[in-house]
Design an enzyme around this catalytic site. Structure first.
Site, PDB file in Angstrom:
ATOM      1  N   ASP A   1      33.199 -22.055   2.086  1.00 53.49           N
ATOM      2  CA  ASP A   1      33.113 -23.333   2.817  1.00 53.49           C
ATOM      3  C   ASP A   1      34.348 -24.216   2.638  1.00 53.49           C
ATOM      4  OD1 ASP A   1      32.297 -23.844   0.274  1.00 53.49           O
ATOM      5  OD2 ASP A   1      30.290 -24.556   0.824  1.00 53.49           O
TER       6      ASP A   1
ATOM      7  N   THR B   1      32.397 -14.331   0.801  1.00 58.12           N
ATOM      8  CA  THR B   1      32.289 -14.654  -0.622  1.00 58.12           C
ATOM      9  C   THR B   1      31.144 -13.839  -1.209  1.00 58.12           C
ATOM     10  OG1 THR B   1      31.588 -16.296  -2.262  1.00 58.12           O
ATOM     11  CG2 THR B   1      31.000 -16.776  -0.005  1.00 58.12           C
TER      12      THR B   1
ATOM     13  N   GLY C   1      38.355 -17.208  -2.876  1.00 59.05           N
ATOM     14  CA  GLY C   1      38.094 -15.969  -3.642  1.00 59.05           C
ATOM     15  C   GLY C   1      37.945 -14.787  -2.695  1.00 59.05           C
TER      16      GLY C   1
ATOM     17  N   ARG D   1      28.977 -19.097  -9.746  1.00 57.25           N
ATOM     18  CA  ARG D   1      29.303 -20.348 -10.433  1.00 57.25           C
ATOM     19  C   ARG D   1      28.252 -21.414 -10.144  1.00 57.25           C
ATOM     20  NH1 ARG D   1      35.358 -21.486  -9.753  1.00 57.25           N
ATOM     21  NH2 ARG D   1      34.774 -20.836  -7.670  1.00 57.25           N
TER      22      ARG D   1
ATOM     23  N   ASP E   1      29.192 -14.692  -3.450  1.00 56.42           N
ATOM     24  CA  ASP E   1      28.103 -15.520  -3.985  1.00 56.42           C
ATOM     25  C   ASP E   1      26.920 -15.717  -3.032  1.00 56.42           C
ATOM     26  OD1 ASP E   1      29.638 -15.813  -6.200  1.00 56.42           O
ATOM     27  OD2 ASP E   1      30.162 -17.911  -5.873  1.00 56.42           O
TER      28      ASP E   1
ATOM     29  N   ARG F   1      44.328 -19.953  -3.361  1.00 52.75           N
ATOM     30  CA  ARG F   1      43.735 -21.293  -3.318  1.00 52.75           C
ATOM     31  C   ARG F   1      44.930 -22.229  -3.201  1.00 52.75           C
ATOM     32  NH1 ARG F   1      39.702 -18.925  -7.020  1.00 52.75           N
ATOM     33  NH2 ARG F   1      37.824 -18.759  -5.769  1.00 52.75           N
TER      34      ARG F   1
ATOM     35  N   ASP G   1      26.507 -18.067  -1.045  1.00 52.75           N
ATOM     36  CA  ASP G   1      26.062 -19.454  -1.218  1.00 52.75           C
ATOM     37  C   ASP G   1      26.567 -20.386  -0.123  1.00 52.75           C
ATOM     38  OD1 ASP G   1      28.711 -19.368  -1.907  1.00 52.75           O
ATOM     39  OD2 ASP G   1      28.524 -20.691  -3.624  1.00 52.75           O
TER      40      ASP G   1
HETATM   41  P1  ADP Z   1      36.255 -21.012  -0.657  1.00 54.79           P
HETATM   42  O1  ADP Z   1      36.817 -20.996   0.724  1.00 54.79           O
HETATM   43  O2  ADP Z   1      35.961 -19.647  -1.175  1.00 54.79           O
HETATM   44  O3  ADP Z   1      35.139 -22.021  -0.817  1.00 54.79           O
HETATM   45  P2  ADP Z   1      38.065 -22.806  -1.941  1.00 54.79           P
HETATM   46  O4  ADP Z   1      37.110 -23.918  -2.082  1.00 54.79           O
HETATM   47  O5  ADP Z   1      38.967 -22.485  -3.082  1.00 54.79           O
HETATM   48  O6  ADP Z   1      37.379 -21.428  -1.641  1.00 54.79           O
HETATM   49  O7  ADP Z   1      38.910 -23.083  -0.645  1.00 54.79           O
HETATM   50  C1  ADP Z   1      39.901 -22.172  -0.227  1.00 54.79           C
HETATM   51  C2  ADP Z   1      41.056 -22.935   0.319  1.00 54.79           C
HETATM   52  O8  ADP Z   1      40.629 -23.672   1.473  1.00 54.79           O
HETATM   53  C3  ADP Z   1      41.620 -23.978  -0.612  1.00 54.79           C
HETATM   54  O9  ADP Z   1      42.521 -23.429  -1.521  1.00 54.79           O
HETATM   55  C4  ADP Z   1      42.312 -24.916   0.356  1.00 54.79           C
HETATM   56  O10 ADP Z   1      43.542 -24.377   0.766  1.00 54.79           O
HETATM   57  C5  ADP Z   1      41.344 -24.905   1.527  1.00 54.79           C
HETATM   58  N1  ADP Z   1      40.410 -26.034   1.395  1.00 54.79           N
HETATM   59  C6  ADP Z   1      39.436 -26.181   0.489  1.00 54.79           C
HETATM   60  N2  ADP Z   1      38.795 -27.366   0.612  1.00 54.79           N
HETATM   61  C7  ADP Z   1      39.404 -27.985   1.637  1.00 54.79           C
HETATM   62  C8  ADP Z   1      39.214 -29.254   2.285  1.00 54.79           C
HETATM   63  N3  ADP Z   1      38.271 -30.109   1.872  1.00 54.79           N
HETATM   64  N4  ADP Z   1      40.020 -29.566   3.303  1.00 54.79           N
HETATM   65  C9  ADP Z   1      40.964 -28.694   3.722  1.00 54.79           C
HETATM   66  N5  ADP Z   1      41.187 -27.493   3.156  1.00 54.79           N
HETATM   67  C10 ADP Z   1      40.437 -27.138   2.144  1.00 54.79           C
HETATM   68  O1  F6P Z   2      33.084 -17.824  -5.468  1.00 60.33           O
HETATM   69  C1  F6P Z   2      33.226 -16.496  -5.834  1.00 60.33           C
HETATM   70  C2  F6P Z   2      33.459 -16.376  -7.315  1.00 60.33           C
HETATM   71  O2  F6P Z   2      33.619 -15.002  -7.591  1.00 60.33           O
HETATM   72  C3  F6P Z   2      32.393 -16.989  -8.205  1.00 60.33           C
HETATM   73  O3  F6P Z   2      31.245 -16.202  -8.339  1.00 60.33           O
HETATM   74  C4  F6P Z   2      33.154 -17.141  -9.487  1.00 60.33           C
HETATM   75  O4  F6P Z   2      32.627 -18.146 -10.307  1.00 60.33           O
HETATM   76  C5  F6P Z   2      34.520 -17.529  -9.009  1.00 60.33           C
HETATM   77  O5  F6P Z   2      34.657 -17.029  -7.701  1.00 60.33           O
HETATM   78  C6  F6P Z   2      35.626 -17.012  -9.863  1.00 60.33           C
HETATM   79  O6  F6P Z   2      36.807 -17.511  -9.379  1.00 60.33           O
HETATM   80  P1  F6P Z   2      38.238 -17.024  -9.876  1.00 60.33           P
HETATM   81  O7  F6P Z   2      38.600 -15.848  -9.038  1.00 60.33           O
HETATM   82  O8  F6P Z   2      39.114 -18.190  -9.622  1.00 60.33           O
HETATM   83  O9  F6P Z   2      38.131 -16.654 -11.316  1.00 60.33           O
END
Ligand code: ADP
Ligand code: F6P
Length: 337
Positions: A103, A125, A11, A171, A127, A72, A129
């Protein structure tokens, strides 16, 4: 190291542009070339990459979002995706990588490091978090956006003697809700981390009325109404059929007699010009990321601890846990009487 790449992932959050600018300018000043990777790990797999010059990052520091765009990318979660990304780095001569995200993105950064591409990451992010850091860029701007919206809702709810139920983002986390609640003067703040009962909320509204209060504000994290392990309220709320801010406002109105309206702030909180706080923290963190790569470091994440910018091993960072700030939550819920 002669050439590094930079990407934003997951995000978006305000401050990402400031971080990209800081990485780019620090690295160029250090004699490196910088490649901007579009759409997060997706762009790394596809080779959607362009060199960033000093002027490529001009006039972006006041813009929300990420000018490199984000994604993502499910493919990257698989080994085959990581191998494609590593190949792209080799093809483009990218010898180090900066990742800005949450993360999930850090896990990807760990994978790239493990496959021989030195990678450092920093938290972006709204959040707030991420366990390993006291602060994530975008949080302050998102809170300010939501606070300004809550101020506007207060204007109209005061005119109509209403209760405004405001759903903010988060979330799995109530950090945004708590800070919006404190700064906008919520009557009650609802977060996924802390159990509450409908009775408690109703009693507070009724007590407020008895004390002459005419309008009310409930600030709720979206996570309160979602089914997740982190939401301690879901079984209770879903049992009452309260699975959205709108339903919650309706029941509140029935049980208190105070006309209630729900407003879901949604993605508006992810936009807007970053606050000074987000700009300078993003700049400092971005600068640190570039310097770490230039010092030959890998698998590091740049975070804030005790108000200082430090770097940690990514694996260590991913194993950390973050306590929800109960003191701040209690402040939010005691001051709004
Ligand atoms: P955020 O980084 O905000 O937590 P996501 O969980 O959507 O958001 O992760 C962002 C991107 O990082 C994912 O779309 C994927 O490409 C990569 N990613 C997420 N989880 C993993 C993982 N366990 N191992 C490797 N890459 C990951
Ligand atoms: O993690 C950041 C965040 O904005 C959350 O607060 C929210 O639930 C989520 O992303 C929304 O994700 P998307 O952009 O996929 O609707």
């Amino acid at each position: 190291m002669k050439r590094i790449g930079i990407l934003t992932s997951g995000g978006d959050s305000q401050g990402m542009n400031n971080a990209i600018r800081a990485v780019t300018r620090t690295a160029i000043a250090g004699g490196m070339t910088v490649m901007g990777i579009r759409n997060g790990y997706q762009g790394l797999i596809e080779g959607d990459i362009e060199e960033l010059q000093l002027r490529s990052v001009s006039n972006i520091l006041d813009r929300g979002g990420t000018f490199l765009q984000t994604a993502r990318c499910l493919e990257f979660k698989e080994e085959a995706g990581v191998l494609k990304a590593v190949k792209t780095c080799k093809d483009f001569g990218i010898e180090g990588l900066v990742v800005i995200g949450g993360d999930g993105s850090f896990r990807g950064a760990k994978d790239m490091s493990a496959h021989g591409i030195p990678t450092v990451a920093m938290p972006g992010t709204i959040d707030n978090d991420i366990a390993c850091s006291e602060y994530t860029i975008g949080f302050d701007t998102a809170v300010n956006v939501a606070m300004e919206a809550a101020d506007k809702l207060r204007d109209t709810s005061a005119s109509h003697h209403r209760c405004s139920v405001i759903e903010v983002m988060g979330r799995n986390a109530g950090w945004v809700a708590v800070d919006v609640g404190i700064s906008a003067g919520a009557t009650y703040v609802l977060v996924p981390e802390v159990p509450f009962t409908l009775d408690e909320v109703i009693t507070k509204i009724k007590r407020g009325e008895e004390a002459g209060k005419k309008n009310f504000m409930i600030v709720a994290s979206e996570g309160v109404f979602m089914d997740s392990k982190k939401n301690k309220n879901y079984p209770y709320l879903s049992g009452l059929g309260l699975t959205s801010a709108t339903k919650f406002a309706r029941v509140l109105e029935e049980l208190t007699g105070v006309e209630s309206r729900a407003t879901i702030l949604g993605h508006i909180q992810r936009g807007g010009s970053p606050t000074a706080r987000d700009r300078y923290i993003a700049t400092e963190m971005g600068c640190r990321c570039a310097n770490l790569l230039m010092e030959g470091k890998s698998n590091r994440v740049v975070v804030i601890k005790e108000n200082k910018i430090i770097d940690l091993d990514i694996v260590e960072a991913l194993n950390m846990t973050k306590e929800f700030d109960m003191e701040r939550y209690l402040l939010a819920n005691t001051i709004g009487i």
